[in-house]
Scaffold this active site. Structure first.
Site, PDB file in Angstrom:
ATOM      1  N   PHE A  59       0.823  -1.214   0.000  1.00 50.69           N
ATOM      2  CA  PHE A  59       0.000   0.000   0.000  1.00 50.69           C
ATOM      3  C   PHE A  59       0.858   1.265   0.000  1.00 50.69           C
ATOM      4  CE2 PHE A  59      -2.787   2.879   2.723  1.00 50.69           C
ATOM      5  CZ  PHE A  59      -3.609   3.252   1.679  1.00 50.69           C
ATOM      6  N   ARG A 118       8.284  -8.687  -3.129  1.00 48.54           N
ATOM      7  CA  ARG A 118       8.289 -10.105  -2.792  1.00 48.54           C
ATOM      8  C   ARG A 118       7.467 -10.915  -3.780  1.00 48.54           C
ATOM      9  NH1 ARG A 118       6.125 -12.132   3.009  1.00 48.54           N
ATOM     10  NH2 ARG A 118       4.157 -11.435   2.078  1.00 48.54           N
ATOM     11  N   ASP A 154      12.877 -10.339  -0.088  1.00 51.31           N
ATOM     12  CA  ASP A 154      12.042 -10.944   0.951  1.00 51.31           C
ATOM     13  C   ASP A 154      12.768 -10.785   2.281  1.00 51.31           C
ATOM     14  OD1 ASP A 154      10.557 -12.520   2.669  1.00 51.31           O
ATOM     15  OD2 ASP A 154      10.255 -14.129   1.216  1.00 51.31           O
ATOM     16  N   ALA A 174       7.520  -4.892   5.818  1.00 51.29           N
ATOM     17  CA  ALA A 174       7.449  -5.294   7.231  1.00 51.29           C
ATOM     18  C   ALA A 174       6.474  -6.445   7.383  1.00 51.29           C
ATOM     19  CB  ALA A 174       7.007  -4.132   8.110  1.00 51.29           C
ATOM     20  N   TYR A 221       4.145  -6.277  17.458  1.00 49.06           N
ATOM     21  CA  TYR A 221       4.497  -5.473  16.292  1.00 49.06           C
ATOM     22  C   TYR A 221       5.217  -4.190  16.718  1.00 49.06           C
ATOM     23  CZ  TYR A 221       3.852  -2.433  12.221  1.00 49.06           C
ATOM     24  OH  TYR A 221       4.057  -1.565  11.177  1.00 49.06           O
ATOM     25  N   LYS A 233       9.166  -3.040  16.022  1.00 45.10           N
ATOM     26  CA  LYS A 233       9.521  -1.796  15.342  1.00 45.10           C
ATOM     27  C   LYS A 233      10.496  -0.966  16.188  1.00 45.10           C
ATOM     28  CE  LYS A 233       7.309  -1.522  11.343  1.00 45.10           C
ATOM     29  NZ  LYS A 233       7.982  -1.240  10.060  1.00 45.10           N
TER      30      LYS A 233
END
Length: 320
Positions: A14, A36, A51, A72, A142, A146
């Site tokens: 996106f 990927r 990847d 990610a 997550y 990060k």
């Protein structure tokens, strides 16, 4: 004359795809799309396989001056692993560090990392906002991954001299958005009554176009080097107001029932949906004053214009 090469990872995603199209449009830089899987960018720019899970297959970076790392492992709805943090670390921390070290060894000047506001935390207290220089307080796997990726990048930058730029966006929306934002549009277009008419929170969002504009600004802005930036549209909305303005953009009527947030939360806890309702009811505001001051940057697209573009794309897809 060809501009400096900029590698964009996650270029079929996106955010990454929008970045590549913006670079192609501007013609100031030459994008290289690291993907990927299948991408519509074939034939428009150089495309290389990449990847984050693959420890051996790293793209050649000899002619690349800047890397924009948008790939990610994101939220997984049905997590198969019993140790989700370990899975996030393999991709978001170890994979990012491998790529960054390869970039530094190849002479890449600047590494721009698309992080997440989840590094700051999950919610803000009333009349307070997250700031770029706050102490990190991630909660979920997550967000933790990060934060750890940011720390690994800083260490690589300090050891090699490669400039590190970190951008932490909140929820990103725009043409082609999926997940919860797409669900909201589906509900509104179907005239589904929603018990969200009395939510008095404040949430920061960022339009895809505004995020992309900031990332492109950071490619060669001298003051961006080794800095952390928060980004938003510059206008915070309650969940109720967001739904009303999104409904207007869609040309739909918003059927929002004025159910108090406390009742919503208690009811959601009974059916195992507490986390979803908390995201709808809690506040999450970000302070972008540092971003604006340091980079002399302002969000170029207003919330209503961004919602209209998002809605127009959604409605156009419905008719095809």
């Amino acid at each position: 004359m060809k501009g400096p090469e900029v590698l964009v990872t996650g270029a079929s995603g996106f955010v990454g795809e929008a970045l590549v199209f913006r670079l192609l449009f501007d013609k100031k830089f030459t994008p290289v799309a690291a993907v990927r899987g299948v991408t519509q960018l074939l034939g428009l720019c150089r495309v290389v396989p990449f990847d984050l899970n693959d420890k051996t297959a790293l793209p050649a970076l000899n002619d690349v001056q800047v890397v924009i790392h948008a790939a990610a492992r994101v939220h997984v709805m049905k997590e198969a692993s019993t140790d989700s943090l370990s899975e996030f670390r393999k991709v978001n921390v170890e994979g990012t560090a491998r790529l960054a070290q390869k970039a530094a060894d190849s002479g890449v000047k600047r590494f721009i990392f698309i992080s997440s506001i989840k590094v700051n935390g999950e919610k803000t207290a009333p009349r307070t906002s997250f700031k770029a220089d706050d102490l990190p307080a991630p909660v979920d796997p997550y967000g933790i991954s990060k934060q750890e990726a940011e720390e690994a990048l800083r260490e690589i930058g300090q050891n090699t001299g490669m400039e590190i730029v970190i951008i932490r966006p909140p929820l990103v929306y725009g043409p082609g958005v999926k997940a919860n934002f797409l669900s909201m549009m589906n509900w509104l277009c179907r005239n589904v009554p929603l018990p969200l008419g009395a939510i008095n929170n404040q949430r920061s969002l960022v339009a895809l176009e505004n995020l992309v504009d900031l990332v492109v600004t950071c490619i060669d802005h001298p003051a961006a080097a080794n800095n952390v930036f928060l980004v938003s549209d510059g206008e915070d909305l309650s969940t109720t107001l967001l739904l009303r303005r999104l409904a207007h953009a869609l040309g739909s009527k918003s059927w929002l029932l004025p159910v108090p947030a406390l009742i919503l939360t208690l009811s959601a806890a009974l059916i195992g949906k507490k986390a979803i309702v908390q995201r709808l009811c809690n506040s999450l505001q970000v302070d972008i004053s540092k971003t604006c001051d340091v980079l002399n940057w302002r969000p170029p697209v207003s919330v209503d214009n961004a919602l209209r573009k998002t809605a127009d794309y959604y409605l156009d897809k419905l008719t095809k």
